[in-house]
Motif scaffolding. Structure first.
Motif, short mmCIF file in Angstrom:
data_model
loop_
_atom_site.label_atom_id
_atom_site.label_comp_id
_atom_site.label_asym_id
_atom_site.label_seq_id
_atom_site.Cartn_x
_atom_site.Cartn_y
_atom_site.Cartn_z
N ILE A 76 2.62 4.39 -7.83
CA ILE A 76 1.45 4.99 -8.46
C ILE A 76 1.27 6.45 -8.06
O ILE A 76 0.90 7.30 -8.87
N GLY A 77 1.53 6.75 -6.80
CA GLY A 77 1.33 8.10 -6.29
C GLY A 77 1.97 9.20 -7.12
O GLY A 77 1.31 10.19 -7.47
N PRO A 78 3.25 9.06 -7.48
CA PRO A 78 3.89 10.11 -8.28
C PRO A 78 3.20 10.33 -9.62
O PRO A 78 3.10 11.47 -10.10
N PRO A 104 -3.01 11.23 5.20
CA PRO A 104 -1.88 10.49 5.77
C PRO A 104 -2.22 9.09 6.27
O PRO A 104 -1.32 8.25 6.36
N ARG A 105 -3.47 8.81 6.59
CA ARG A 105 -3.84 7.50 7.13
C ARG A 105 -4.28 6.55 6.03
O ARG A 105 -4.74 6.98 4.97
N ARG A 106 -4.16 5.27 6.30
CA ARG A 106 -4.63 4.27 5.34
C ARG A 106 -6.15 4.19 5.37
O ARG A 106 -6.77 4.26 6.43
N PHE A 114 -3.35 -6.58 -6.75
CA PHE A 114 -3.36 -5.11 -6.76
C PHE A 114 -4.45 -4.57 -5.85
O PHE A 114 -4.20 -3.71 -4.99
N PHE A 115 -5.67 -5.05 -5.99
CA PHE A 115 -6.78 -4.51 -5.19
C PHE A 115 -6.63 -4.87 -3.72
O PHE A 115 -6.99 -4.08 -2.85
N SER A 116 -6.12 -6.05 -3.42
CA SER A 116 -5.88 -6.40 -2.02
C SER A 116 -4.80 -5.51 -1.42
O SER A 116 -4.91 -5.05 -0.28
N SER A 117 -3.76 -5.24 -2.19
CA SER A 117 -2.65 -4.42 -1.70
C SER A 117 -3.05 -2.98 -1.44
O SER A 117 -2.45 -2.30 -0.61
N PHE A 136 0.83 -1.20 0.00
CA PHE A 136 0.00 0.00 0.00
C PHE A 136 0.87 1.25 0.00
O PHE A 136 0.66 2.18 -0.78
N TRP A 137 1.85 1.29 0.89
CA TRP A 137 2.70 2.48 1.00
C TRP A 137 3.63 2.60 -0.19
O TRP A 137 3.96 3.71 -0.62
N ALA A 138 4.04 1.45 -0.75
CA ALA A 138 4.87 1.50 -1.96
C ALA A 138 4.09 2.08 -3.13
O ALA A 138 4.61 2.91 -3.90
#
Length: 241
Positions: A11-13, A55-57, A80-83, A3-5
Motif C-alpha cells: 500500500i505504501g508505494p 519509522p515506528r509502528r 486488513f484492519f487487524s494487520s 503491517f510492514w508489508a
C-alpha cells in the motif's frame, strides 16, 4: 509482518504516488517508549499516511463495525484492519468510552505509540472542532507525552464519500511533545481534563492552520446543522444578562 508489508510493498508505494507525502518534525518523535500522537482528522486515509511517514509502528482505535462484517468482504476487512494496527472498540453504550481508553492504556503499557483523534470523528468541513477529554484523561493517568500531529491535504486525496483516492499533496507535521507534568495527580478532574484538551487543540490549530470551531463535530453531524446555525442557536438559548 503484514503491517510492514503493507507499509513498504503493498500500500505504501501507492500512497506515496498519490499523495506525494512529506513529513516535518520527525525529531520531535521519541525513538522508543510510549507516547500519544494527538492528530486532527480530515479523512479515512489519515490512519494510513501517518504510519507511512514515521519509522515506528502506530496503533489506532477503530470502530468495531470494521471487524464484524460477514462473508468474504467481512473476513478481508477484519484481516486488513487487524494487520494495520487497528484495535476494535464498541462505540455504543455507556461503557464504550471506558473500553476505548482501556484498549489504549494496554498499548501504552507495552511502550507503543497510540494514535488518537481528539475530535472523535472526521471534520465535516475541513475545520478543527472541539476536542473530547478522553485523550487528556489517558495522558494524565499514564504520564506519557502527548505529541500533536497535523495532517494536511488528506481530505483532498480522500474527500468524504469517495472510495478511489485522488492525486494531491499530503504533509504530516509533528509538533513538540506537550508537558502536562504540572497536573500530576489531578487526573479525573474534569476541569483539568478540559484545560489539557484545549491546550492540545490549540497546538493542533497552530500546526494545521485550520479554523477552530468550539463545537463537537459529532453533534454537528447528528443534527445536520452548520456550525454557524448551532452557535447562533446556542447564543439565542442563553438567558439575557
Amino acid at each position: 509482518m503484514w503491517f510492514w508489508a503493507f507499509k513498504f510493498v503493498l500500500i505504501g508505494p501507492v500512497l506515496r504516488l498519490v499523495g506525494r507525502p512529506r513529513v516535518a518534525g520527525l525529531a520531535n518523535l521519541p525513538t522508543e517508549g510510549a507516547a500519544i500522537l494527538a492528530s486532527n482528522h480530515l479523512a479515512v486515509v489519515d490512519s494510513f499516511y501517518l504510519p507511512l511517514m514515521i519509522p515506528r509502528r502506530i496503533y489506532f482505535l477503530a470502530k468495531s463495525e470494521y471487524f464484524t462484517g460477514t462473508g468474504l468482504k467481512g473476513a478481508f476487512q477484519r484481516w486488513f484492519f487487524s494487520s494495520t494496527g487497528q484495535i476494535p472498540i464498541d462505540r455504543s453504550g455507556a461503557d464504550a468510552a471506558a473500553g476505548a481508553l482501556d484498549a489504549a492504556r494496554r498499548q501504552l503499557a507495552k511502550g507503543n505509540l497510540m494514535g488518537m483523534y481528539p475530535e472523535g470523528t472526521r471534520s465535516p468541513d475541513g475545520r478543527l472542532y472541539k476536542g473530547k477529554t478522553g485523550l487528556a484523561r489517558l495522558a494524565l493517568e499514564t504520564g506519557v507525552p502527548v505529541i500533536p500531529v497535523a495532517m494536511i491535504g488528506t481530505e483532498d486525496v480522500n474527500p468524504p464519500g469517495t472510495v478511489l483516492p485522488r492525486r494531491a499533496r499530503v504533509e504530516v507535521r509533528i509538533g513538540k511533545p506537550l508537558d502536562f507534568s504540572r497536573f500530576d495527580g489531578m487526573g479525573g478532574n474534569r476541569f483539568i481534563e478540559r484545560a489539557v484538551t484545549d491546550e492540545i487543540m490549540y497546538e493542533l490549530m497552530q500546526l494545521s492552520g485550520q479554523q477552530y470551531v468550539d463545537l463537537y463535530a459529532a453533534d454537528l453531524k447528528n443534527t445536520g446543522s452548520t456550525p454557524e446555525d448551532m452557535l447562533r442557536r446556542d447564543n439565542t438559548d442563553k438567558p439575557a444578562a
